[in-house]
Design an enzyme around this catalytic site. Sequence first.
Site, PDB file in Angstrom:
ATOM      1  N   HIS A 139       0.815  -1.224   0.000  1.00 56.55           N
ATOM      2  CA  HIS A 139       0.000   0.000   0.000  1.00 56.55           C
ATOM      3  C   HIS A 139       0.844   1.266   0.000  1.00 56.55           C
ATOM      4  O   HIS A 139       0.329   2.348  -0.238  1.00 56.55           O
ATOM      5  CB  HIS A 139      -0.938  -0.006   1.212  1.00 56.55           C
TER       6      HIS A 139
ATOM      7  N   ASP B  65       3.400   9.341  -0.751  1.00 55.56           N
ATOM      8  CA  ASP B  65       2.188   8.612  -0.375  1.00 55.56           C
ATOM      9  C   ASP B  65       1.963   7.516  -1.401  1.00 55.56           C
ATOM     10  O   ASP B  65       2.038   7.780  -2.605  1.00 55.56           O
ATOM     11  CB  ASP B  65       0.992   9.585  -0.379  1.00 55.56           C
TER      12      ASP B  65
END
Length: 468
Positions: free
Chosen positions: A157, A365
Amino acid sequence: MSRLIVVSNRVNPPGGKGEESVGGLAMALAAALREYSGIWFGWSGATVPAFTGQLSMRRVDGVTVATVDLEESDYDEYYNGYANKTLWPLFHYRVDLTAYDRTFDEGYQRVNRRFAETLRPLIEPDDLIWVHDYHLIPMARELRRLGVKNRIGFFLHIPWPAHQLMVTLPSHKALVAALFDYDLVGFQTPEYATAFTEYVLAEAGGEVVSPGCLKAFGRTVQIGAFPIGIDAADFAEMVDTDQARLTHDRMVAHTVFRKLIVGVDRLDYSKGLEERFVGFERFLADNPDLRRDVLMVQVATVSREAVDSYQDIRTRLDALSGRINGEHADLDWNPLRCVNSTYRRDQLAGLYRAAKVGLVTPLRDGMNLVAKEYVAAQDPADPGVLILSRFAGAAGQMASALIVNPNSPEEISEALKRALTMPLAERIERWRALFDNVQREDVSAWRDAFVTALAASDKAKAAHALTS
Ligand code: ADQ
C-alpha cells in the site's frame, strides 16, 4: 469461485456507512470483503504477556474474522519497531528517521512466522491468499515453509523506494527475496513497480523474463501496478445522509462569507502537514486581498503515538499553527484550525462537500484516498478544486487536479490562489475528469484486477517453468 483469505496487520471488520475508521487500508478491505465470502486474518490489536497462538473467530457481515493476540515484545519490535520505525520511514524516503535495529528485524520475522503458523490450519487447498502491506512481507516465505502451495499474492500500500534508498537497509536482499515466494506482487503505481524491477536487476542479478514477470533468487514472480480506489458510488451517496448534511450545513454556517480549504490526514510526517501549513502561511502573506476570505481546517488524527517521531510532529504543528494564527488572526477570525479528532465517514463527506479546496500535499504517499474521497463528495454543479502533491501515487490518475510540489510554499500559495479564483466552467471541467477516474478505477475495480491476476498467476508461473 475460490475462497479469499485476506491477511493484514490489523483487522477492521466491515461496518456501516457511519462507522469511524481511520486508514485507507481498512476502508479498502472492508469494501473488498463485502463481495467475496472469505476469511480476514490478522492481529486483534491486543497484547498478552506470552504468545499463545489462540485464534479468535467471529462472523461479521458475511465475513469470517480470525484474529490472534500478540506478545508485548512482538508489538514493540514488529509493529512499533521494524514496521513503523524502519520500513515506513525508509519507504517514504525518510532515511533520517529510519531505525536499523537487529532486534526489530528479529521481531518482524518472528511475528510473520507466528502469523503463518496460526493461519495454517484455516487454509483449504483452493483458497487464494492475499497478504497486505509492509508489515507482512515475509508471510509467504513462512507459509511455504509450512507446505502451503496455494496462490499467494501481496499488495504493497505504500511506495516502493528508489534502489539507492533500498540498499541502505542492512537486510534488503533477504526482504526482497521473500517477495519471490509470492505468485503475484502488486504495487500502487507503475513507478513503484519499475523501482522494484530496477532493484531486482541491479542488486539481485535478476532478469525480466516477460513483461511483468521477474526472475531472481532462483524463482519467478509476477508483478504489476494496481492503483487502489475508493467505494466511489457509496461515498457520493453518503453526501445525502443526515449526518453529512448536518456537518456540511454547520461548516457552511460557520464559514459564511468565507471559502473553506480542507485537509484530512493521519498525523504522519509523510503527509507533508508542516509544509502545507507553511504554504498556507505564504498564501496569507502573498494575498492580502484574498486572505480574509478563507478558512483552513486541517483534520489530523493522531496515530502511532508510541513512536517518538509522531509526537514530535504534533508539537511542531501546534507551534506552527500558533505562529500563523498569531500573525494573521483578527477579532472574529482565525485563519487556521487544526483538530486531532477522528470523524465518521459521513461527517467527512459533509466536510469535503463544504470545502471549496481540498489540499492534499503528502511528501510521499502510496496512493492517497483522501484526494479521491474529496472528489467523490463534490457537488457536480459547483465542485471544489483539488490541489494534489506530485508525490502522491494518486497524481498519476488525477492529472486534472492542480498538481504541486509540496516542498515549495510558493507553488502551494499559487495553487491556492488559482483554486480560489477559478471560474466555474474550469472547475466543472476538471472535476468531471477527476470524478470519471475515481468512479471507473474504484475499489471494486482494484480488487477484481488483483484477484483475477492472482488467480491466473500460478498458471503463468507453471507455463514459464515448463519453457525455461
Ligand atoms: P493512509 O496512510 O492511512 O493509507 P490514505 O490513503 O489517505 O492514507 O487513507 C486515509 C483514510 O483514513 C481515508 O479513508 C480517510 O477518510 C480516513 N481518515 C483520515 N483521517 C480521518 C479522520 N480524522 N477521521 C476519519 N477518517 C479519517 C495507506 C497508504 C496510502 C494508501 C492507503 C490505501 O499510506 O498511500 O492510499 O493505504 O492503500
